[in-house]
Scaffold this motif. Structure first.
Motif, PDB file in Angstrom:
ATOM      1  N   UNK A 290      47.254 -35.733  14.954  1.00 35.59           N
ATOM      2  CA  UNK A 290      46.731 -34.374  15.786  1.00 35.59           C
ATOM      3  C   UNK A 290      45.690 -35.112  16.433  1.00 35.59           C
ATOM      4  N   UNK A 291      45.490 -34.246  17.509  1.00 34.90           N
ATOM      5  CA  UNK A 291      44.207 -34.587  18.272  1.00 34.90           C
ATOM      6  C   UNK A 291      43.677 -33.594  19.012  1.00 34.90           C
ATOM      7  N   UNK A 292      42.912 -33.886  20.342  1.00 30.15           N
ATOM      8  CA  UNK A 292      42.219 -32.793  21.014  1.00 30.15           C
ATOM      9  C   UNK A 292      43.227 -31.970  21.679  1.00 30.15           C
ATOM     10  N   UNK A 293      44.168 -32.383  21.918  1.00 30.79           N
ATOM     11  CA  UNK A 293      45.429 -31.504  22.475  1.00 30.79           C
ATOM     12  C   UNK A 293      45.603 -30.289  21.728  1.00 30.79           C
ATOM     13  N   UNK A 294      45.356 -30.339  20.474  1.00 28.76           N
ATOM     14  CA  UNK A 294      45.721 -29.516  19.137  1.00 28.76           C
ATOM     15  C   UNK A 294      44.685 -28.599  18.768  1.00 28.76           C
ATOM     16  N   UNK A 295      43.496 -29.222  18.525  1.00 26.49           N
ATOM     17  CA  UNK A 295      42.586 -28.869  17.815  1.00 26.49           C
ATOM     18  C   UNK A 295      41.062 -29.400  18.583  1.00 26.49           C
ATOM     19  N   UNK A 296      39.931 -28.520  17.852  1.00 30.13           N
ATOM     20  CA  UNK A 296      38.631 -29.291  18.321  1.00 30.13           C
ATOM     21  C   UNK A 296      38.252 -29.658  17.038  1.00 30.13           C
ATOM     22  N   UNK A 297      38.139 -31.078  16.942  1.00 31.25           N
ATOM     23  CA  UNK A 297      37.801 -31.570  15.544  1.00 31.25           C
ATOM     24  C   UNK A 297      36.356 -31.272  15.066  1.00 31.25           C
ATOM     25  N   UNK A 298      35.411 -30.727  15.904  1.00 28.86           N
ATOM     26  CA  UNK A 298      34.182 -30.213  15.464  1.00 28.86           C
ATOM     27  C   UNK A 298      34.506 -28.857  14.513  1.00 28.86           C
ATOM     28  N   UNK A 299      35.712 -28.435  14.734  1.00 30.97           N
ATOM     29  CA  UNK A 299      35.967 -26.956  14.076  1.00 30.97           C
ATOM     30  C   UNK A 299      36.652 -27.006  12.836  1.00 30.97           C
ATOM     31  N   UNK A 300      36.663 -28.324  12.325  1.00 32.95           N
ATOM     32  CA  UNK A 300      37.618 -28.539  10.927  1.00 32.95           C
ATOM     33  C   UNK A 300      36.948 -28.823   9.869  1.00 32.95           C
ATOM     34  N   UNK A 301      37.194 -28.200   8.628  1.00 39.25           N
ATOM     35  CA  UNK A 301      36.605 -28.800   7.232  1.00 39.25           C
ATOM     36  C   UNK A 301      37.620 -29.668   6.641  1.00 39.25           C
ATOM     37  N   UNK A 302      37.271 -30.881   6.479  1.00 36.01           N
ATOM     38  CA  UNK A 302      37.976 -31.940   5.830  1.00 36.01           C
ATOM     39  C   UNK A 302      37.985 -31.660   4.338  1.00 36.01           C
ATOM     40  N   UNK A 303      39.279 -31.815   3.622  1.00 42.58           N
ATOM     41  CA  UNK A 303      39.089 -31.782   2.158  1.00 42.58           C
ATOM     42  C   UNK A 303      38.226 -32.620   1.480  1.00 42.58           C
ATOM     43  N   UNK A 304      37.738 -32.263   0.319  1.00 44.65           N
ATOM     44  CA  UNK A 304      36.451 -32.882  -0.409  1.00 44.65           C
ATOM     45  C   UNK A 304      36.893 -34.362  -0.636  1.00 44.65           C
ATOM     46  N   UNK A 305      35.733 -35.112  -0.361  1.00 45.08           N
ATOM     47  CA  UNK A 305      35.852 -36.625  -0.374  1.00 45.08           C
ATOM     48  C   UNK A 305      36.278 -37.108   1.043  1.00 45.08           C
ATOM     49  N   UNK A 306      36.639 -36.287   1.927  1.00 42.27           N
ATOM     50  CA  UNK A 306      37.002 -36.803   3.310  1.00 42.27           C
ATOM     51  C   UNK A 306      36.052 -36.332   4.313  1.00 42.27           C
ATOM     52  N   UNK A 307      35.830 -36.705   5.438  1.00 34.16           N
ATOM     53  CA  UNK A 307      35.033 -36.458   6.541  1.00 34.16           C
ATOM     54  C   UNK A 307      35.640 -36.799   7.752  1.00 34.16           C
ATOM     55  N   UNK A 308      35.429 -35.738   8.694  1.00 36.79           N
ATOM     56  CA  UNK A 308      36.159 -35.933  10.054  1.00 36.79           C
ATOM     57  C   UNK A 308      35.028 -36.906  10.803  1.00 36.79           C
ATOM     58  N   UNK A 309      35.465 -37.931  11.282  1.00 37.34           N
ATOM     59  CA  UNK A 309      34.792 -39.064  12.260  1.00 37.34           C
ATOM     60  C   UNK A 309      34.900 -38.544  13.833  1.00 37.34           C
ATOM     61  N   UNK A 310      36.045 -38.238  14.074  1.00 42.18           N
ATOM     62  CA  UNK A 310      36.152 -37.825  15.618  1.00 42.18           C
ATOM     63  C   UNK A 310      37.676 -37.745  15.942  1.00 42.18           C
ATOM     64  N   UNK A 311      38.008 -37.637  17.118  1.00 36.71           N
ATOM     65  CA  UNK A 311      39.576 -37.424  17.573  1.00 36.71           C
ATOM     66  C   UNK A 311      39.554 -37.860  18.899  1.00 36.71           C
ATOM     67  N   UNK A 312      40.687 -38.315  19.426  1.00 42.40           N
ATOM     68  CA  UNK A 312      41.070 -38.520  20.797  1.00 42.40           C
ATOM     69  C   UNK A 312      42.382 -37.473  20.808  1.00 42.40           C
ATOM     70  N   UNK A 313      43.252 -37.675  22.028  1.00 38.75           N
ATOM     71  CA  UNK A 313      43.904 -36.688  22.299  1.00 38.75           C
ATOM     72  C   UNK A 313      45.028 -36.511  21.114  1.00 38.75           C
TER      73      UNK A 313
END
Ligand SMILES: *Cc1c(COP(=O)(O)O)cnc(C)c1O
Length: 369
Positions: A290-313
């Motif tokens: 999944x990527x920036x075409x589908x979502x803004x990575x800054x507006x996602x909460x990862x499940x516990x134990x994980x962290x969103x680092x970034x996204x490309x398309x």
């Protein structure tokens, strides 16, 4: 159900809508339920109507037409100014539109004549946010013209704050809106049935204030969908912030060094590379399809134990500090940002699955409009 999807919990949305409808009813304010983030999704519109919103608000005529095709007959207000080239469709499918220009009023009047029906108008007033609105000094002229034009019914006035400039609703601008309503009525003898004070950014003002004056309607989207107010993006007491979950599949899961190497320049989206400084150890990195075409990575909460680092398309990269999901497994992320929600709702790659009362039994792909 597999594949990239957005799960929409209509129970949570309905709970939020009902809670806000009830709280605002106590201060004499009704709710226009704004569906524009959903590409005019009928199950969502039905949930809002069942929760007691007075009318639906949509920004695009294509979405209004989708709702009508899906059998929604409730009154709909077009909350972005009608396009002159769409005036006929607007009069045909909506009861009321928010208008700021004389040329648009004239086009709506012509369309109303051609279709043989009346069209309601709420004139939007500029009170400082500098997006849409008639300057207060010009309002009298536009009111007179609206009253003069055949086929138009002046239903009221409104304003929109905290969108373009972040100008907040406060006692001064809300009192000014009420005063303008009184002035118009005194000058013309017309009755303004609607004084629409704003959007989700008005909630603190409306619920924290003993006197809302003439304001009797708010147009609410984000607060209902995401459960937060929009000046500081604070979760609202008693509201659910977990209505939307993005589910995506793992396409790579590997232990890799925490720090990139080589000479670092711009990333795919032109920002400086985010280089973690906290440790030099290897870390588990997981890539979701999944990527920036589908979502803004800054507006996602990862499940516990994980962290969103970034996204490309097309790649969303996470760090996994706990158990690492295997390739082919699914990861569930809560959608907490409006832009993330808007993109997930409108991406043709994301299947929308409604759960809860009134949900479609079959998943709905975002319609191509
Ligand atoms: C989008 C919009 C709204 C709803 O705003 P939220 O912040 O989602 O509540 C209300 N009014 C107008 C004119 C809008 O464009």
């Amino acid at each position: 159900m597999t594949g990239l999807r957005l799960e929409i919990d209509l129970d949570a949305v309905a709970h939020n809508a009902r809670t806000l409808v009830d709280r605002l009813a106590a201060v004499g304010v009704s709710v226009t339920g704004v569906t524009k983030a959903s590409l005019g999704a009928a199950p969502l519109a039905r949930a809002l109507l069942a929760a007691g919103v007075r009318t639906l608000g949509e920004s695009r005529i294509e979405n209004v037409e989708s709702l009508r095709r899906a059998g929604i007959t409730a009154p709909i207000t077009l909350i972005r100014s009608p396009l002159i080239t769409e005036a006929q469709r607007v009069v045909e499918h909506t009861r009321t539109s928010l208008v700021t220009e004389l040329a648009v009023l004239r086009a709506l009047s012509v369309a109303a004549g051609e279709l043989g029906r009346d069209h309601g108008v709420v004139l939007m007033v500029e009170l400082g946010d500098l997006r849409e609105g008639i300057l207060p000094a010009d309002l009298g002229t536009v009111v007179d013209e609206t009253l003069r034009l055949p086929g138009l019914v002046l239903r009221g006035i409104g304003t929109n704050l905290a969108c373009q400039s972040g100008a907040a609703p406060d006692t001064a601008n809300m009192t000014q809106l009420s005063d303008l309503a009184d002035t118009i009525e005194a000058a013309t003898g017309a009755t303004l049935e609607v004084v629409s004070g704003g959007n989700s950014a008005n909630l603190d003002w409306a619920l924290g204030n003993p006197d809302v004056g003439r304001v009797n309607d708010l147009r609410l989207g984000e607060s209902i969908l995401l459960g937060c107010e929009t000046l500081e993006r604070r979760p609202l007491d008693g509201l659910r912030t977990d209505a939307f979950t993005l589910v995506a599949e793992v396409i790579e899961a590997k232990l890799k060094p925490s720090t990139p190497w080589g000479e670092l320049h711009q990333t795919a989206f032109g920002t400086a590379a985010a280089v973690p400084v906290r440790d030099a150890d290897d870390a588990a990195r997981v890539i979701l399809a999944v990527g920036r075409q589908d979502v803004d990575p800054g507006g996602l909460h990862a499940p516990s134990g994980m962290e969103v680092l970034g996204a490309s398309s097309d790649h969303l990269v996470l760090r996994a500090d706990g158990p690492v999901p295997h390739v082919g497994a699914e990861v569930r992320l809560t959608v907490c940002g409006y832009e993330a929600l808007l993109r997930a709702m409108t991406s043709p790659f994301v299947t929308r699955c409604f759960t809860g009362p009134g949900a479609h039994s079959t998943p709905e792909r975002a319609p191509a409009t």
